[in-house]
Design an enzyme around this catalytic site. Structure first.
Site, short mmCIF file in Angstrom:
data_model
loop_
_atom_site.label_atom_id
_atom_site.label_comp_id
_atom_site.label_asym_id
_atom_site.label_seq_id
_atom_site.Cartn_x
_atom_site.Cartn_y
_atom_site.Cartn_z
N HIS A 1 35.85 48.55 41.13
CA HIS A 1 36.38 48.68 42.48
C HIS A 1 37.91 48.68 42.45
O HIS A 1 38.52 48.24 41.47
CB HIS A 1 35.85 47.58 43.41
N ARG B 1 36.66 35.82 49.59
CA ARG B 1 35.80 36.29 48.51
C ARG B 1 35.10 35.12 47.82
O ARG B 1 35.75 34.15 47.43
CB ARG B 1 36.66 37.04 47.49
N ASP C 1 35.62 42.62 38.17
CA ASP C 1 36.10 41.24 38.12
C ASP C 1 35.51 40.48 36.93
O ASP C 1 34.34 40.65 36.61
CB ASP C 1 35.70 40.49 39.40
N HIS D 1 39.06 48.12 38.52
CA HIS D 1 38.69 47.01 37.62
C HIS D 1 37.28 46.53 37.96
O HIS D 1 36.70 46.91 38.98
CB HIS D 1 39.66 45.83 37.77
#
Ligand code: SIN
Length: 284
Positions: A258, A273, A105, A103
């Site tokens: 990723h 993150r 983000d 995907h």
């Protein structure tokens, strides 16, 4: 590379994308020249990795702010002391991890995030690597005819089927992913974008959030999208990060996909993150 780097050492992770950077202490105040070179490496390689960085949450946030405004993820559980940091966590008794499938983000947002800065706080003894794939390579290796066709198309991306009530979430995701009522984002983006930093053309669809091609039915869209997903996940277009505690990576959502491997059952993995705001995407 046009000009050699002066203040950092940059070692490619693969022939497609990714580089490890040495000679940088992120916790110290990076001067503008060193930060400009890090930024150039990011533009050149799309994913950059720094090892052995001992960072407090505040230092992680301060480094993130040098890249732009922080985008607080609606769905991930935030770190208690600093909720603008999203927790990417898997406990030993949990089976599913976050981000298992390829995907990019936030493609469901009208202005998708630039990228994320992921910091490894606790890593399994083995496994839990993250893979990245280059969407420049994916675009550049399509035939001229396919590239031309895709350049005239847009696609619909959505958060609803992933983070919304229709997701049918497994119970072991509770406490990690929440707010299904906030999963209302839909966005149309060009299938081929002009990258906002490099100006290069990149493929911009992904198998997690892209729903269909604009003006096509879902059934019509699927064969072409599935072809593109197979094409773009070829091993030759990828690099892989083997995490160690205190490693930090930054990736560009507009040039990469990723996926986080889920091959460490029974072990804990805790990553922090921070996601950086992006800009509207342009077609070509
Ligand atoms: C993510 O998809 O942002 C998580 C990546 C990772 O945990 O390696």
């Amino acid at each position: 590379m046009d000009t050699p780097y002066r203040t950092i050492s940059v070692k490619p992770l693969s022939g497609a994308l990714g580089a490890e950077i040495e000679g940088v202490d992120i916790a110290s105040d990076l001067d503008d020249e060193q930060f400009a070179e890090i930024h150039r490496a990011f533009a050149d390689y799309s994913v950059i990795l720094f090892r052995n960085q001992s960072l407090t949450q505040e230092q992680h946030i301060a480094f993130a702010r040098r890249w732009g405004d922080i985008n607080v993820n609606r769905f991930f559980t935030g770190v208690a002391e600093n909720p603008i940091i999203a927790e990417v966590r898997k406990e030993p008794d949990q089976e599913t991890n976050i981000g298992r499938n390829w995907h990019t983000d936030h493609s469901y947002d009208t202005i998708p995030a630039l990228g994320s800065i992921l910091y490894a706080r606790e890593v399994p003894e083995f496994g839990g690597d993250t893979m990245f794939s280059s969407m420049y390579r994916a675009y550049e290796t399509l035939s001229p005819g396919m590239r031309k066709t895709l350049e005239s198309l847009n696609a619909l991306h959505s958060s609803r089927h992933v983070f919304g009530v229709m997701n049918g979430r497994k119970p072991d995701q509770s406490g990690r992913i929440g707010n299904p009522e906030l999963a209302t984002q839909d966005a149309i983006h060009p299938i081929i974008i002009e990258h906002p930093i490099s100006g290069r053309k990149a493929l911009y669809v992904n198998s997690t959030f892209t729903v269909q091609i604009e003006g096509w039915t879902k059934e019509e869209s699927q064969p072409l999208l599935q072809y593109l997903y197979r094409h773009a996940s070829q091993p030759d277009f990828t690099c892989r990060i083997r995490w160690e505690k205190n490693a930090l990576a930054i990736w560009d959502n507009r040039a990469t996909w990723h996926c986080a491997l889920n091959d460490y059952q029974g072990q804990r993995r805790l990553m922090h993150r921070i996601t950086i705001e992006g800009v509207p995407l342009k077609g070509v």
